[in-house]
Design a protein around this motif. Structure first.
Motif, PDB file in Angstrom:
ATOM      1  N   PHE A 175     -25.834   9.972  55.283  1.00 60.98           N
ATOM      2  CA  PHE A 175     -26.991  10.005  56.345  1.00 60.98           C
ATOM      3  C   PHE A 175     -26.868  10.599  57.311  1.00 60.98           C
ATOM      4  N   THR A 176     -26.059  11.502  57.299  1.00 60.15           N
ATOM      5  CA  THR A 176     -25.753  12.310  58.686  1.00 60.15           C
ATOM      6  C   THR A 176     -26.649  13.516  58.275  1.00 60.15           C
ATOM      7  N   PRO A 177     -27.171  14.153  59.476  1.00 58.24           N
ATOM      8  CA  PRO A 177     -27.998  15.610  59.134  1.00 58.24           C
ATOM      9  C   PRO A 177     -26.951  16.582  58.620  1.00 58.24           C
ATOM     10  N   ALA A 194     -34.641  11.523  59.103  1.00 53.88           N
ATOM     11  CA  ALA A 194     -35.805  12.477  59.897  1.00 53.88           C
ATOM     12  C   ALA A 194     -36.673  13.363  58.850  1.00 53.88           C
ATOM     13  N   VAL A 195     -35.830  13.908  58.007  1.00 56.56           N
ATOM     14  CA  VAL A 195     -36.726  14.990  57.048  1.00 56.56           C
ATOM     15  C   VAL A 195     -37.667  14.160  56.258  1.00 56.56           C
ATOM     16  N   GLU A 196     -36.897  12.893  55.773  1.00 55.36           N
ATOM     17  CA  GLU A 196     -37.843  12.054  54.780  1.00 55.36           C
ATOM     18  C   GLU A 196     -39.047  11.861  55.484  1.00 55.36           C
ATOM     19  N   LEU A 197     -38.908  11.433  56.643  1.00 53.16           N
ATOM     20  CA  LEU A 197     -40.353  11.235  57.565  1.00 53.16           C
ATOM     21  C   LEU A 197     -41.333  12.025  57.735  1.00 53.16           C
ATOM     22  N   VAL A 201     -44.969  12.611  56.305  1.00 53.78           N
ATOM     23  CA  VAL A 201     -46.309  13.115  57.283  1.00 53.78           C
ATOM     24  C   VAL A 201     -47.057  14.434  56.607  1.00 53.78           C
ATOM     25  N   TYR A 202     -46.107  15.276  56.185  1.00 49.01           N
ATOM     26  CA  TYR A 202     -46.626  16.655  55.404  1.00 49.01           C
ATOM     27  C   TYR A 202     -47.454  16.242  54.375  1.00 49.01           C
TER      28      TYR A 202
END
Ligand code: ATP
Length: 212
Positions: A175-177, A194-197, A201-202
């Motif tokens: 789960f780390t970046p 953060a990337v999933e979110l 949105v995209y």
């Protein structure tokens, strides 16, 4: 996972989803399910479901559907549901703490057995029934643990990965970046929230009417 070598990876990824839904049907006393019902529930199109299930030797009959018990038996074996996989959580921050409170055993047989952190104020605590040990005790405690959840800061992800891999862990939910490097026999699934979110949105903006 035993006996899974012939199943395509995309199909294997959907197994837990199918398993959870079929298990709920089984608890409700249902003995069969149609691919349409399954499709509506798990949001996978029915052609894909039929193709996936054909790998399991489950051929749905027209007007009957699939036998719930047969499929569950297959999934249990394939997902090793009869055997509990022991998991360690490393990094008891905000996200790590949430995972400790989350009851993973509700739907399958994975269990967080222990947690580690470098912060002395967290060591010795019990969160969601899981004991927190100091990160210095990692090698000493990780004797019968198969997988790890990494919720430490990205900056320490790689050195911690090396230590847990040396302790025999063969699966990491990262789960780390940070992108971590592991030997070939170790499986890493990377989930950057953060990337999933951002990706959600995209897709909301550019493909508003399409699913997945
Ligand atoms: P918090 O609010 O508790 O600081 P956070 O999720 O915002 O949580 P992070 O900086 O992401 O904080 O750190 C996550 C957790 O990882 C913290 O509990 C921190 O103490 C722990 N941690 C940091 N470095 C290490 C390390 N080298 N080994 C083990 N745990 C570590």
């Amino acid at each position: 996972m035993a006996g899974q070598s012939k199943i395509p990876q995309a199909t294997a990824k959907r197994l837990p989803l199918y398993y959870r839904f079929l298990n709920n049907l089984h608890i409700q006393g249902k003995t069969r399910v149609s691919s349409k019902e399954l499709s509506d529930a798990v949001k996978v199109d029915s052609a894909t479901i039929r193709r996936d299930f054909s790998y399991f030797g489950a051929l749905g009959k027209k007007g009957y559907g699939y036998n719930v018990e047969y499929l569950l038996g297959f999934f249990r074996k394939t997902l090793d549901q009869d055997e509990t996989t022991t998991v360690a959580l490393i990094g008891v921050g905000n996200l790590g703490t949430a995972f400790l409170h989350y009851n993973f055993t509700k739907n399958n047989n994975t269990k967080i057995a222990m947690a580690f952190d470098a912060d002395e104020s967290k060591v010795g605590e019990e969160i969601g029934g899981v004991k927190v040990y100091h990160i210095d005790q990692l090698e000493e405690k990780l004797t019968d643990v198969q997988a790890a959840i990494l919720t430490v800061p990205g900056s320490v992800a790689q050195p911690i990965t090396e230590r847990i891999v040396n302790s025999g862990i063969t699966g990491i939910l990262n789960f780390t970046p940070a992108r971590i490097t592991v030997p070939d026999h170790v499986r890493v699934h990377h989930i950057d929230l953060a990337v999933e979110l951002q990706s959600l949105v995209y897709f909301m903006k550019h493909y508003p009417s399409e699913n997945s």
